[in-house]
Design a protein around this motif. Structure first.
Motif, PDB file in Angstrom:
ATOM      1  N   PHE A  33       0.851  -1.191   0.000  1.00  0.00           N
ATOM      2  CA  PHE A  33       0.000   0.000   0.000  1.00  0.00           C
ATOM      3  C   PHE A  33       0.884   1.237   0.000  1.00  0.00           C
ATOM      4  CE2 PHE A  33       0.752  -0.938   4.422  1.00  0.00           C
ATOM      5  CZ  PHE A  33       0.910   0.295   5.032  1.00  0.00           C
ATOM      6  N   ALA A  34       0.327   2.322  -0.514  1.00  0.00           N
ATOM      7  CA  ALA A  34       1.055   3.586  -0.602  1.00  0.00           C
ATOM      8  C   ALA A  34       0.443   4.598   0.354  1.00  0.00           C
ATOM      9  CB  ALA A  34       1.002   4.131  -2.025  1.00  0.00           C
ATOM     10  N   VAL A  35       1.315   5.404   0.950  1.00  0.00           N
ATOM     11  CA  VAL A  35       0.883   6.515   1.793  1.00  0.00           C
ATOM     12  C   VAL A  35       1.316   7.794   1.102  1.00  0.00           C
ATOM     13  CG1 VAL A  35       1.161   7.649   4.034  1.00  0.00           C
ATOM     14  CG2 VAL A  35       1.065   5.145   3.896  1.00  0.00           C
ATOM     15  N   MET A  36       0.375   8.735   1.020  1.00  0.00           N
ATOM     16  CA  MET A  36       0.644  10.041   0.434  1.00  0.00           C
ATOM     17  C   MET A  36       0.151  11.105   1.407  1.00  0.00           C
ATOM     18  SD  MET A  36      -0.518   9.157  -3.461  1.00  0.00           S
ATOM     19  CE  MET A  36       0.223  10.588  -4.224  1.00  0.00           C
ATOM     20  N   ALA A  37       0.411  12.367   1.114  1.00  0.00           N
ATOM     21  CA  ALA A  37      -0.023  13.462   1.975  1.00  0.00           C
ATOM     22  C   ALA A  37      -1.532  13.395   2.194  1.00  0.00           C
ATOM     23  CB  ALA A  37       0.355  14.800   1.340  1.00  0.00           C
ATOM     24  N   GLU A  38      -1.937  13.735   3.401  1.00  0.00           N
ATOM     25  CA  GLU A  38      -3.344  13.774   3.812  1.00  0.00           C
ATOM     26  C   GLU A  38      -4.019  12.402   3.801  1.00  0.00           C
ATOM     27  OE1 GLU A  38      -4.313  16.517   5.223  1.00  0.00           O
ATOM     28  OE2 GLU A  38      -2.573  17.637   4.539  1.00  0.00           O
ATOM     29  N   HIS A  39      -3.232  11.322   3.896  1.00  0.00           N
ATOM     30  CA  HIS A  39      -3.793   9.971   3.945  1.00  0.00           C
ATOM     31  C   HIS A  39      -4.679   9.830   5.183  1.00  0.00           C
ATOM     32  CE1 HIS A  39      -4.047   5.615   3.972  1.00  0.00           C
ATOM     33  NE2 HIS A  39      -3.447   5.588   2.796  1.00  0.00           N
ATOM     34  N   ALA A  40      -5.732   9.035   5.079  1.00  0.00           N
ATOM     35  CA  ALA A  40      -6.616   8.774   6.212  1.00  0.00           C
ATOM     36  C   ALA A  40      -5.838   8.081   7.332  1.00  0.00           C
ATOM     37  CB  ALA A  40      -7.782   7.891   5.776  1.00  0.00           C
ATOM     38  N   PRO A  41      -6.144   8.389   8.588  1.00  0.00           N
ATOM     39  CA  PRO A  41      -5.450   7.745   9.702  1.00  0.00           C
ATOM     40  C   PRO A  41      -5.732   6.244   9.755  1.00  0.00           C
ATOM     41  CG  PRO A  41      -6.713   9.646  10.462  1.00  0.00           C
ATOM     42  CD  PRO A  41      -7.096   9.396   9.049  1.00  0.00           C
ATOM     43  N   PHE A  42      -4.709   5.464  10.051  1.00  0.00           N
ATOM     44  CA  PHE A  42      -4.879   4.033  10.266  1.00  0.00           C
ATOM     45  C   PHE A  42      -3.599   3.440  10.838  1.00  0.00           C
ATOM     46  CE2 PHE A  42      -2.644   3.814   6.312  1.00  0.00           C
ATOM     47  CZ  PHE A  42      -2.094   2.557   6.222  1.00  0.00           C
ATOM     48  N   MET A  43      -3.705   2.197  11.323  1.00  0.00           N
ATOM     49  CA  MET A  43      -2.555   1.449  11.825  1.00  0.00           C
ATOM     50  C   MET A  43      -2.649   0.045  11.257  1.00  0.00           C
ATOM     51  SD  MET A  43      -1.403   0.615  15.711  1.00  0.00           S
ATOM     52  CE  MET A  43      -0.362   2.036  15.995  1.00  0.00           C
ATOM     53  N   THR A  44      -1.491  -0.533  10.870  1.00  0.00           N
ATOM     54  CA  THR A  44      -1.491  -1.866  10.281  1.00  0.00           C
ATOM     55  C   THR A  44      -0.169  -2.566  10.562  1.00  0.00           C
ATOM     56  OG1 THR A  44      -1.976  -3.099   8.252  1.00  0.00           O
ATOM     57  CG2 THR A  44      -0.607  -1.134   8.020  1.00  0.00           C
ATOM     58  N   THR A  45      -0.145  -3.853  10.301  1.00  0.00           N
ATOM     59  CA  THR A  45       1.093  -4.630  10.418  1.00  0.00           C
ATOM     60  C   THR A  45       1.759  -4.720   9.050  1.00  0.00           C
ATOM     61  OG1 THR A  45      -0.171  -6.661  10.131  1.00  0.00           O
ATOM     62  CG2 THR A  45       0.316  -5.989  12.388  1.00  0.00           C
ATOM     63  N   LEU A  46       3.072  -4.931   9.078  1.00  0.00           N
ATOM     64  CA  LEU A  46       3.863  -5.069   7.857  1.00  0.00           C
ATOM     65  C   LEU A  46       4.467  -6.464   7.801  1.00  0.00           C
ATOM     66  CD1 LEU A  46       5.835  -1.703   7.997  1.00  0.00           C
ATOM     67  CD2 LEU A  46       3.722  -2.175   6.741  1.00  0.00           C
ATOM     68  N   ARG A  47       4.613  -6.994   6.597  1.00  0.00           N
ATOM     69  CA  ARG A  47       5.304  -8.266   6.393  1.00  0.00           C
ATOM     70  C   ARG A  47       6.743  -7.952   5.975  1.00  0.00           C
ATOM     71  NH1 ARG A  47       3.147  -7.087   1.507  1.00  0.00           N
ATOM     72  NH2 ARG A  47       4.391  -7.662  -0.314  1.00  0.00           N
ATOM     73  N   PRO A  48       7.640  -8.916   6.016  1.00  0.00           N
ATOM     74  CA  PRO A  48       8.993  -8.675   5.506  1.00  0.00           C
ATOM     75  C   PRO A  48       8.925  -8.248   4.032  1.00  0.00           C
ATOM     76  CG  PRO A  48       8.946 -10.707   6.758  1.00  0.00           C
ATOM     77  CD  PRO A  48       7.513 -10.261   6.588  1.00  0.00           C
ATOM     78  N   GLY A  49       9.720  -7.277   3.671  1.00  0.00           N
ATOM     79  CA  GLY A  49       9.720  -6.781   2.294  1.00  0.00           C
ATOM     80  C   GLY A  49      10.504  -5.497   2.181  1.00  0.00           C
ATOM     81  N   THR A  50      10.134  -4.670   1.211  1.00  0.00           N
ATOM     82  CA  THR A  50      10.863  -3.438   0.913  1.00  0.00           C
ATOM     83  C   THR A  50       9.966  -2.223   1.083  1.00  0.00           C
ATOM     84  OG1 THR A  50      12.190  -4.633  -0.718  1.00  0.00           O
ATOM     85  CG2 THR A  50      12.217  -2.240  -0.847  1.00  0.00           C
ATOM     86  N   ILE A  51      10.463  -1.229   1.796  1.00  0.00           N
ATOM     87  CA  ILE A  51       9.817   0.080   1.875  1.00  0.00           C
ATOM     88  C   ILE A  51      10.492   0.950   0.826  1.00  0.00           C
ATOM     89  CG2 ILE A  51       9.454   2.149   3.264  1.00  0.00           C
ATOM     90  CD1 ILE A  51       9.514   0.335   5.737  1.00  0.00           C
ATOM     91  N   GLU A  52       9.708   1.558  -0.051  1.00  0.00           N
ATOM     92  CA  GLU A  52      10.251   2.421  -1.106  1.00  0.00           C
ATOM     93  C   GLU A  52       9.784   3.854  -0.894  1.00  0.00           C
ATOM     94  OE1 GLU A  52      10.623  -0.767  -4.752  1.00  0.00           O
ATOM     95  OE2 GLU A  52       8.824   0.480  -4.665  1.00  0.00           O
ATOM     96  N   ILE A  53      10.731   4.784  -0.943  1.00  0.00           N
ATOM     97  CA  ILE A  53      10.470   6.204  -0.796  1.00  0.00           C
ATOM     98  C   ILE A  53      10.510   6.830  -2.188  1.00  0.00           C
ATOM     99  CG2 ILE A  53      11.163   8.326   0.365  1.00  0.00           C
ATOM    100  CD1 ILE A  53      10.626   5.906   2.278  1.00  0.00           C
ATOM    101  N   TYR A  54       9.435   7.527  -2.561  1.00  0.00           N
ATOM    102  CA  TYR A  54       9.330   8.109  -3.900  1.00  0.00           C
ATOM    103  C   TYR A  54       9.378   9.625  -3.874  1.00  0.00           C
ATOM    104  CZ  TYR A  54       7.802   3.686  -5.967  1.00  0.00           C
ATOM    105  OH  TYR A  54       7.740   2.401  -6.425  1.00  0.00           O
ATOM    106  N   ASP A  55      10.019  10.177  -4.888  1.00  0.00           N
ATOM    107  CA  ASP A  55       9.944  11.590  -5.223  1.00  0.00           C
ATOM    108  C   ASP A  55       9.399  11.615  -6.639  1.00  0.00           C
ATOM    109  OD1 ASP A  55      10.161  14.318  -5.294  1.00  0.00           O
ATOM    110  OD2 ASP A  55      12.318  14.345  -5.635  1.00  0.00           O
ATOM    111  N   GLY A  56       8.151  11.997  -6.790  1.00  0.00           N
ATOM    112  CA  GLY A  56       7.485  11.870  -8.087  1.00  0.00           C
ATOM    113  C   GLY A  56       7.298  10.395  -8.387  1.00  0.00           C
ATOM    114  N   ASP A  57       7.729   9.957  -9.562  1.00  0.00           N
ATOM    115  CA  ASP A  57       7.586   8.538  -9.921  1.00  0.00           C
ATOM    116  C   ASP A  57       8.905   7.776  -9.798  1.00  0.00           C
ATOM    117  OD1 ASP A  57       8.907   9.651 -12.059  1.00  0.00           O
ATOM    118  OD2 ASP A  57       7.570   8.842 -13.583  1.00  0.00           O
ATOM    119  N   LYS A  58       9.887   8.394  -9.135  1.00  0.00           N
ATOM    120  CA  LYS A  58      11.212   7.775  -9.004  1.00  0.00           C
ATOM    121  C   LYS A  58      11.473   7.339  -7.559  1.00  0.00           C
ATOM    122  CE  LYS A  58      16.049   8.507  -9.737  1.00  0.00           C
ATOM    123  NZ  LYS A  58      17.142   9.371  -9.600  1.00  0.00           N
TER     124      LYS A  58
END
Length: 90
Positions: A33-58
């Motif tokens: 799932f992606a988080v962007m500015a003004e995302h609705a509040p929530f809490m969740t668990t994460l599985r092992p994997g990769t967190i990617e930080i984007y600036d635009g589409d990069k």
């Protein structure tokens, strides 16, 4: 230019990253799932994997994680995780 929001990625022993991003892609237990500015509040668990930080589409930075938790509230993302290492930016 898209609006940015604050994020923190925290391991048990240290702060891994604190910055602002346009989009952060996370490996949720129920799917990525992606988080962007003004995302609705929530809490969740994460599985092992990769967190990617984007600036635009990069991807500007990524982190390999061993699962954890993510909370979004007040235009801020906090990730609590076990670090597995930093991946290469594309």
């Amino acid at each position: 230019m898209a609006e940015k929001f604050a994020y923190e990625i925290v391991a048990p022993d240290r702060l891994l990253k604190e910055d602002q991003a346009e989009t952060v892609l996370l490996p949720g237990d129920e799917g990525d799932f992606a988080v962007m500015a003004e995302h609705a509040p929530f809490m969740t668990t994460l599985r092992p994997g990769t967190i990617e930080i984007y600036d635009g589409d990069k991807v500007v930075e990524s982190f390999e994680v061993g699962g954890g938790f993510a909370e979004v509230a007040n235009n801020r993302l906090i990730v609590l995780t076990e670090e597995r290492g930093e991946a290469e930016a594309e």
